[in-house]
Write a protein that holds these residues in place. Sequence first.
Motif, PDB file in Angstrom:
ATOM      1  N   GLU A  65       0.822  -1.214   0.000  1.00 38.67           N
ATOM      2  CA  GLU A  65       0.000   0.000   0.000  1.00 38.67           C
ATOM      3  C   GLU A  65       0.854   1.261   0.000  1.00 38.67           C
ATOM      4  O   GLU A  65       0.452   2.282  -0.533  1.00 38.67           O
ATOM      5  CB  GLU A  65      -0.931   0.009   1.218  1.00 38.67           C
ATOM      6  N   HIS A  66       2.046   1.181   0.588  1.00 31.51           N
ATOM      7  CA  HIS A  66       2.934   2.343   0.698  1.00 31.51           C
ATOM      8  C   HIS A  66       4.091   2.294  -0.312  1.00 31.51           C
ATOM      9  O   HIS A  66       5.070   3.026  -0.162  1.00 31.51           O
ATOM     10  CB  HIS A  66       3.481   2.452   2.124  1.00 31.51           C
ATOM     11  N   HIS A  67       3.991   1.412  -1.295  1.00 34.81           N
ATOM     12  CA  HIS A  67       5.000   1.285  -2.355  1.00 34.81           C
ATOM     13  C   HIS A  67       6.395   0.980  -1.819  1.00 34.81           C
ATOM     14  O   HIS A  67       7.391   1.456  -2.355  1.00 34.81           O
ATOM     15  CB  HIS A  67       5.034   2.537  -3.242  1.00 34.81           C
ATOM     16  N   LEU A  68       6.455   0.163  -0.778  1.00 33.14           N
ATOM     17  CA  LEU A  68       7.741  -0.276  -0.246  1.00 33.14           C
ATOM     18  C   LEU A  68       8.156  -1.609  -0.875  1.00 33.14           C
ATOM     19  O   LEU A  68       9.320  -1.968  -0.858  1.00 33.14           O
ATOM     20  CB  LEU A  68       7.692  -0.399   1.278  1.00 33.14           C
ATOM     21  N   VAL A  69       7.214  -2.355  -1.421  1.00 37.02           N
ATOM     22  CA  VAL A  69       7.543  -3.596  -2.128  1.00 37.02           C
ATOM     23  C   VAL A  69       6.914  -3.581  -3.512  1.00 37.02           C
ATOM     24  O   VAL A  69       5.872  -2.969  -3.734  1.00 37.02           O
ATOM     25  CB  VAL A  69       7.065  -4.873  -1.382  1.00 37.02           C
ATOM     26  N   HIS A  70       7.609  -4.267  -4.419  1.00 41.54           N
ATOM     27  CA  HIS A  70       7.029  -4.595  -5.716  1.00 41.54           C
ATOM     28  C   HIS A  70       6.382  -5.958  -5.547  1.00 41.54           C
ATOM     29  O   HIS A  70       6.924  -6.829  -4.871  1.00 41.54           O
ATOM     30  CB  HIS A  70       8.104  -4.736  -6.797  1.00 41.54           C
ATOM     31  N   VAL A  71       5.255  -6.165  -6.184  1.00 42.34           N
ATOM     32  CA  VAL A  71       4.615  -7.465  -6.194  1.00 42.34           C
ATOM     33  C   VAL A  71       4.734  -7.993  -7.614  1.00 42.34           C
ATOM     34  O   VAL A  71       4.247  -7.370  -8.554  1.00 42.34           O
ATOM     35  CB  VAL A  71       3.140  -7.363  -5.751  1.00 42.34           C
ATOM     36  N   ILE A  72       5.412  -9.124  -7.757  1.00 43.49           N
ATOM     37  CA  ILE A  72       5.664  -9.687  -9.074  1.00 43.49           C
ATOM     38  C   ILE A  72       4.812 -10.929  -9.257  1.00 43.49           C
ATOM     39  O   ILE A  72       4.892 -11.861  -8.459  1.00 43.49           O
ATOM     40  CB  ILE A  72       7.159 -10.046  -9.244  1.00 43.49           C
ATOM     41  N   GLU A  73       4.003 -10.928 -10.284  1.00 40.27           N
ATOM     42  CA  GLU A  73       3.223 -12.110 -10.658  1.00 40.27           C
ATOM     43  C   GLU A  73       4.021 -12.801 -11.754  1.00 40.27           C
ATOM     44  O   GLU A  73       4.107 -12.313 -12.869  1.00 40.27           O
ATOM     45  CB  GLU A  73       1.850 -11.683 -11.160  1.00 40.27           C
TER      46      GLU A  73
END
Length: 139
Positions: A61-69
Amino acid sequence: MNEKKCTELLEQHNIKPTANRIVVVKALARADRPMSLSELEFDILSIDKSGIFRALTLFREHHLVHVIEDGSDGVRYELCMSHHEDEDDDMHVHFHCERCHKTFCMEDLPIPAVPLPEGYEMHTANFVVKGYCPDCAKP
């Protein structure tokens, strides 16, 4: 990444640096590739799966992680080295090995620009190249 740097990174993204959040950031920082929730759970024995997931959800939510599918019916997480809470400025290509099922960051390869039709607004992109990593491609 030491505790001070983890705390600073959390604070840059307007996230309160709790003990559990610092542990999750450290685990992501020490990983040499994006990690799945189950890999993080195996790596972090002091926090249960739901606690890790709550931290990752907040980080997302705070753009601290990238989520990779990566196409393997799951998602992987990596630290976003952006210094903005509202946007990702370090989006890059990822490589998913079809043999060992690891996903690797190609940090020096930016995601190519995609000219969207008028009226569309991009917020994020997921660019995954699939094939064999150098270890798996050896004869």
